[in-house]
Design a protein around this motif. Structure first.
Motif, short mmCIF file in Angstrom:
data_model
loop_
_atom_site.label_atom_id
_atom_site.label_comp_id
_atom_site.label_asym_id
_atom_site.label_seq_id
_atom_site.Cartn_x
_atom_site.Cartn_y
_atom_site.Cartn_z
N VAL A 27 0.83 -1.21 0.00
CA VAL A 27 0.00 0.00 0.00
C VAL A 27 0.86 1.25 0.00
O VAL A 27 0.61 2.20 -0.76
CB VAL A 27 -0.95 0.00 1.22
CG1 VAL A 27 -1.69 1.33 1.32
CG2 VAL A 27 -1.95 -1.14 1.10
N ILE A 28 1.88 1.29 0.86
CA ILE A 28 2.74 2.49 0.94
C ILE A 28 3.48 2.71 -0.36
O ILE A 28 3.54 3.83 -0.89
CB ILE A 28 3.74 2.34 2.11
CG1 ILE A 28 3.00 2.45 3.45
CG2 ILE A 28 4.82 3.42 2.03
CD1 ILE A 28 2.41 3.81 3.74
N ILE A 31 2.90 5.97 -2.78
CA ILE A 31 4.00 6.89 -3.12
C ILE A 31 4.17 7.01 -4.62
O ILE A 31 4.33 8.11 -5.17
CB ILE A 31 5.31 6.43 -2.45
CG1 ILE A 31 5.21 6.58 -0.92
CG2 ILE A 31 6.50 7.23 -2.98
CD1 ILE A 31 6.38 6.00 -0.17
N VAL A 32 4.14 5.87 -5.31
CA VAL A 32 4.29 5.88 -6.77
C VAL A 32 3.16 6.68 -7.43
O VAL A 32 3.40 7.52 -8.32
CB VAL A 32 4.32 4.43 -7.33
CG1 VAL A 32 4.22 4.44 -8.85
CG2 VAL A 32 5.59 3.73 -6.88
N LEU A 33 1.93 6.45 -6.98
CA LEU A 33 0.78 7.15 -7.56
C LEU A 33 0.83 8.65 -7.27
O LEU A 33 0.48 9.46 -8.13
CB LEU A 33 -0.52 6.56 -7.02
CG LEU A 33 -0.86 5.15 -7.51
CD1 LEU A 33 -2.04 4.59 -6.74
CD2 LEU A 33 -1.17 5.18 -9.01
N VAL A 59 3.68 10.03 -9.58
CA VAL A 59 3.26 10.02 -10.99
C VAL A 59 2.19 11.08 -11.23
O VAL A 59 2.26 11.86 -12.19
CB VAL A 59 2.74 8.62 -11.40
CG1 VAL A 59 2.07 8.68 -12.77
CG2 VAL A 59 3.88 7.62 -11.40
N GLY A 60 1.19 11.13 -10.35
CA GLY A 60 0.11 12.08 -10.52
C GLY A 60 0.57 13.52 -10.40
O GLY A 60 0.23 14.37 -11.23
N SER A 61 1.39 13.82 -9.39
CA SER A 61 1.83 15.19 -9.15
C SER A 61 2.80 15.67 -10.22
O SER A 61 2.70 16.79 -10.72
CB SER A 61 2.49 15.30 -7.76
OG SER A 61 1.58 14.95 -6.75
N LEU A 62 3.77 14.81 -10.58
CA LEU A 62 4.75 15.20 -11.60
C LEU A 62 4.08 15.35 -12.97
O LEU A 62 4.43 16.25 -13.74
CB LEU A 62 5.88 14.17 -11.66
CG LEU A 62 6.80 14.14 -10.43
CD1 LEU A 62 7.82 13.01 -10.56
CD2 LEU A 62 7.50 15.48 -10.22
N GLY A 65 -3.26 18.41 -7.16
CA GLY A 65 -3.79 17.90 -8.42
C GLY A 65 -3.47 16.44 -8.65
O GLY A 65 -4.21 15.72 -9.33
N GLY A 66 -2.37 15.97 -8.05
CA GLY A 66 -2.01 14.56 -8.19
C GLY A 66 -2.65 13.67 -7.14
O GLY A 66 -2.81 12.47 -7.34
N VAL A 67 -3.04 14.28 -6.00
CA VAL A 67 -3.60 13.51 -4.89
C VAL A 67 -5.12 13.45 -4.96
O VAL A 67 -5.73 12.39 -4.76
CB VAL A 67 -3.15 14.14 -3.54
CG1 VAL A 67 -3.94 13.53 -2.39
CG2 VAL A 67 -1.66 13.93 -3.34
#
Length: 477
Positions: A393-394, A398-400, A403-406, A432-434
């Protein structure tokens, strides 16, 4: 001889008498709970004349007496069970407060007012409202849990509990005092559903359609929906019931996704404590970030902080401002976006993950303390504190987030982020990524986002948050 005969008859019929008294007790408590619920809703949901308010205060006295009769009978016939309650002291305290309120408002009003003026809070109407509300919540939860002890499928119970809360919320939002100019049934139903199911979608402007009372109702619906209605019910029921059946424990085990029957009450307590603790910290940080910037003064800012802390942690995405987090009043408050993002992340991890890392933190603190006081010379590692599920889960989260924020930062750098300072770009990109992974707060004008960003948001929305969290989606695992 007559005394022995009466004793013999009493022993013969004792069980039957206990059952009769128990039925009378439960009926009295049920009637008092329903009456309190309807009267409190009527009192706070409508604008009342002084004469109506005075008449309702008389009904309050009748309800207090009915609660007293029912609870007293329950103490008599279920004494052996009640002494095994987990929160017996709290239960007795509430009972004595009930007695004090009855004496102050009904039997010894003049005596207590003249001789015991420091106890005048017993006759205060707000104390009466609070006491009736607490008694209603506790005993309604206890009786609901008693019904659960019969064979009810967990899946049906889960559906019915959510449906009940949604319909109740719909009725509350349609009360005249909950809205400015009234609201259509469909809009009330949608708002209640989106609050309980924490989706972030609304068909009306929450800021301008609802009054402060309406905002409080939405806040409570978000909190109940985020944590789970059965978690709240289980807390009050397990706290004020001497014992529960194996069937009800199995149902609760399924509802909480626990592997063991033992320690279910501790799990419920931990969920409530962790939730309220994180929300309290979030509310404090939000209040500090918006202090002096919102119209309405400190009280408005404090409510804004509490509402958005709960809405953030529970992944609801609902705001009391028309423009959400893109409203002109908070548009340039970049710390607010970072705080909300942190609440969303914590709420989206899932309670098992939070408990797992709290266990690790406690292990580190105890080791450090023992080293400082000289009890041990070096850190003693305990293997497998963080389990495989937590690692998955962690890592996935973190990856999501990255990826979403960048991706948001890259594709919106010269679009919606253009003209913002560096901290504004980073804070907005983080939110915006979260936020697509279930809360749905507005970091900017969604209609101006690039097609690529919207596609990435769709993917993140589909994935969602962690298992046993306040978020939705197919889950990061």
């Amino acid at each position: 001889m007559d005394i022995r005969r009466y004793l013999f008859l009493y022993k013969m019929h004792a069980s039957r008498l206990r059952n009769v008294f128990n039925i009378v007790a439960e009926i009295s408590i049920s009637l008092a709970s329903l009456g309190s619920l309807f009267i409190l809703l009527y009192q706070f949901g409508y604008s009342l004349s002084p004469q109506t308010t005075l008449r309702l205060s008389e009904y309050h006295n009748h309800l207090l007496l009915l609660f007293f009769v029912g609870i007293s009978l329950r103490y008599i016939v279920q004494f052996d069970k009640i002494i095994r309650e987990r929160m017996l002291f709290t239960d007795l305290t509430i009972y004595f407060l009930l007695i004090g309120s009855i004496f102050s408002k009904i039997f010894f009003t003049k005596v207590m007012a003249d001789s015991l003026p420091y106890l005048d809070f017993f006759s205060n109407r707000w104390f009466t409202y609070g006491l009736l509300a607490v008694l209603t919540i506790i005993h309604s939860s206890r009786q609901v849990f008693t019904v659960i002890q019969h064979r009810i499928r967990p899946s049906l119970l889960f559906i019915f509990s959510f449906a009940f809360v949604i319909l109740t919320g719909t009725g509350l939002l349609m009360l005249p005092n909950a809205t400015i100019h009234g609201i259509h049934f469909v809009d009330a139903l949608f708002t209640a559903t989106t609050s309980v199911c924490v989706t972030g979608l609304t068909t009306v402007d929450v800021a301008t359609q609802f009054t402060a009372a309406g905002h409080i109702i939405i806040l409570l619906l978000i909190q109940v929906g985020g944590i789970g209605v059965m978690t709240f019910t289980s807390f009050f029921a397990l706290s004020f019931m001497g014992e529960t059946s194996i069937n009800s424990q199995l149902i609760l085990k399924d509802m909480l996704s626990e592997e063991r029957l033992g320690g279910l009450f501790k799990v419920v307590i931990n969920i409530l404590f962790v939730t309220l603790f994180i929300e309290a910290i979030g509310a404090y940080l939000i209040f500090q970030s918006v202090s002096g910037t919102l119209p309405g003064g400190t009280s408005e800012e404090l409510f804004y902080a509490v509402f958005h802390s709960v809405s953030g942690f529970c992944n609801a995405g609902i705001s009391t401002l028309s423009g959400n987090l893109n409203d002109p009043l908070v548009q340039t408050n970049y710390w607010l976006r970072i705080i909300i993002s942190g609440l969303i992340i914590f709420g989206g991890l899932g309670f098992p993950i939070l408990f797992n890392y709290i266990k690790l933190l406690r292990h580190v603190v105890i080791n450090s303390f023992n080293i400082v006081i000289g009890k041990q010379k070096h850190y003693i590692h305990t293997p497998h504190i963080i389990n495989a599920h937590s690692y998955i889960v962690i890592t996935s989260t973190i990856v999501l987030i990255l990826v979403g924020s960048l991706s948001y930062l890259f594709f919106e750098y010269n679009n919606t982020l253009a003209g913002l300072p560096t901290e504004g770009k980073l804070a907005t990109a983080l939110l915006g990524g979260v936020t697509p992974r279930t809360p749905g707060f507005n970091p900017t004008n969604i209609g101006m986002l690039s097609p690529t960003t919207l596609v990435i948001m769709l993917i993140l929305m589909f994935i969602g948050a962690g298992p046993m969290s306040t978020g939705g989606g197919i889950k990061v695992t």
